[in-house]
Design a protein around this motif. Structure first.
Motif, PDB file in Angstrom:
ATOM      1  N   ALA A 194       0.495  -0.758  -0.129  1.00  0.00           N
ATOM      2  CA  ALA A 194       0.275   0.234   0.129  1.00  0.00           C
ATOM      3  C   ALA A 194       0.942   1.081   0.150  1.00  0.00           C
ATOM      4  O   ALA A 194       0.250   2.193  -0.494  1.00  0.00           O
ATOM      5  N   ALA A 195       1.644   1.515   0.920  1.00  0.00           N
ATOM      6  CA  ALA A 195       2.632   2.534   0.139  1.00  0.00           C
ATOM      7  C   ALA A 195       3.619   2.573  -0.222  1.00  0.00           C
ATOM      8  O   ALA A 195       3.639   3.995  -0.955  1.00  0.00           O
ATOM      9  N   THR A 196       3.953   1.717  -1.612  1.00  0.00           N
ATOM     10  CA  THR A 196       3.726   1.579  -3.123  1.00  0.00           C
ATOM     11  C   THR A 196       3.085   2.078  -4.040  1.00  0.00           C
ATOM     12  O   THR A 196       3.318   2.136  -4.800  1.00  0.00           O
ATOM     13  N   GLY A 197       1.906   2.088  -3.463  1.00  0.00           N
ATOM     14  CA  GLY A 197       1.543   1.952  -4.224  1.00  0.00           C
ATOM     15  C   GLY A 197       0.666   0.654  -5.670  1.00  0.00           C
ATOM     16  O   GLY A 197       0.057   0.901  -6.280  1.00  0.00           O
ATOM     17  N   GLN A 198       1.341  -0.052  -5.250  1.00  0.00           N
ATOM     18  CA  GLN A 198       1.532  -1.275  -5.728  1.00  0.00           C
ATOM     19  C   GLN A 198       0.122  -2.198  -5.713  1.00  0.00           C
ATOM     20  O   GLN A 198      -0.237  -2.410  -4.175  1.00  0.00           O
ATOM     21  N   PRO A 199      -0.240  -3.972  -6.188  1.00  0.00           N
ATOM     22  CA  PRO A 199      -1.529  -4.065  -5.686  1.00  0.00           C
ATOM     23  C   PRO A 199      -0.528  -5.280  -4.767  1.00  0.00           C
ATOM     24  O   PRO A 199       0.909  -5.506  -4.938  1.00  0.00           O
ATOM     25  N   SER A 200      -1.143  -5.258  -4.036  1.00  0.00           N
ATOM     26  CA  SER A 200      -0.972  -6.380  -3.000  1.00  0.00           C
ATOM     27  C   SER A 200      -1.408  -7.831  -3.666  1.00  0.00           C
ATOM     28  O   SER A 200      -1.981  -8.246  -4.101  1.00  0.00           O
TER      29      SER A 200
END
Length: 178
Positions: free
Chosen positions: A12-18
């Motif tokens: 979430a901190a990187t804006g990438q999907p989990s």
């Protein structure tokens, strides 16, 4: 099996999907790429459909191809042997997408089209969705990981440049026609 909250917070901190894996556990544990990802807290494993988050599900039987137009919060792969990978195994909630034509680099299926390991499928999806750096990160845990990106460099770049699923299918057809 792993710290799902840790995985989700970091991504979430990187804006990438989990990254999530519905773990069936019917293949060789020593060769299981999903288990290795979980050991490094790069993906969360789920042992039931109910526990698996609703997200974008990588499903080889899906009617739509994955494209950059898809923007998932959660990316879900099914980890099972290829003998189990039939349509009833894919009853997970969420939007289902198929990966386009790619070639495996893993030692078991090297050079075979569409016989990807879980980590190869997740890395391909991440690359198509514009997160190649994350794909490189998860593949770095495998001696053959970089080879996957090298073997599929051209198609992955072309798929990532498409606007939608229809364009991905058009590009894929060029590879199938070869």
């Amino acid at each position: 099996m792993t710290g799902e909250a840790d995985v989700e917070r970091a991504e979430a901190a990187t804006g990438q999907p989990s990254l999530h894996v519905r773990y069936v556990g019917d293949d060789d544990p020593a060769k299981c790429t999903a288990r290795k990802l979980a050991r490094f807290d790069l993906a969360a494993l789920h042992r039931s459909d109910r526990a698996t988050p609703r997200g974008l599900v990588l499903n080889p039987h899906a009617e739509r191809a994955l494209s950059p137009a898809d923007d998932p919060r959660d990316l879900v792969a099914l980890d099972c042997s290829w003998d189990s990978a039939d349509p009833p195994a894919f009853e997970l909630a969420g939007e289902h997408r198929a990966l386009p034509y790619l070639v495996a680099a893993n030692p078991v299926n090297f050079g075979r089209p569409m016989r990807l390991t879980t980590v190869e499928a997740l890395a391909a999806a991440l690359t198509i969705l514009g997160h190649r750096d994350r794909a490189e990160e998860i593949l770095a845990k495998f001696t053959w990981g970089e080879t996957f990106l090298e073997l599929n460099d051209e198609p992955l770049r072309r798929y990532a440049a498409c606007a939608d699923s229809g364009e991905v299918v058009t590009v894929q057809q060029e590879y199938l026609d070869r």
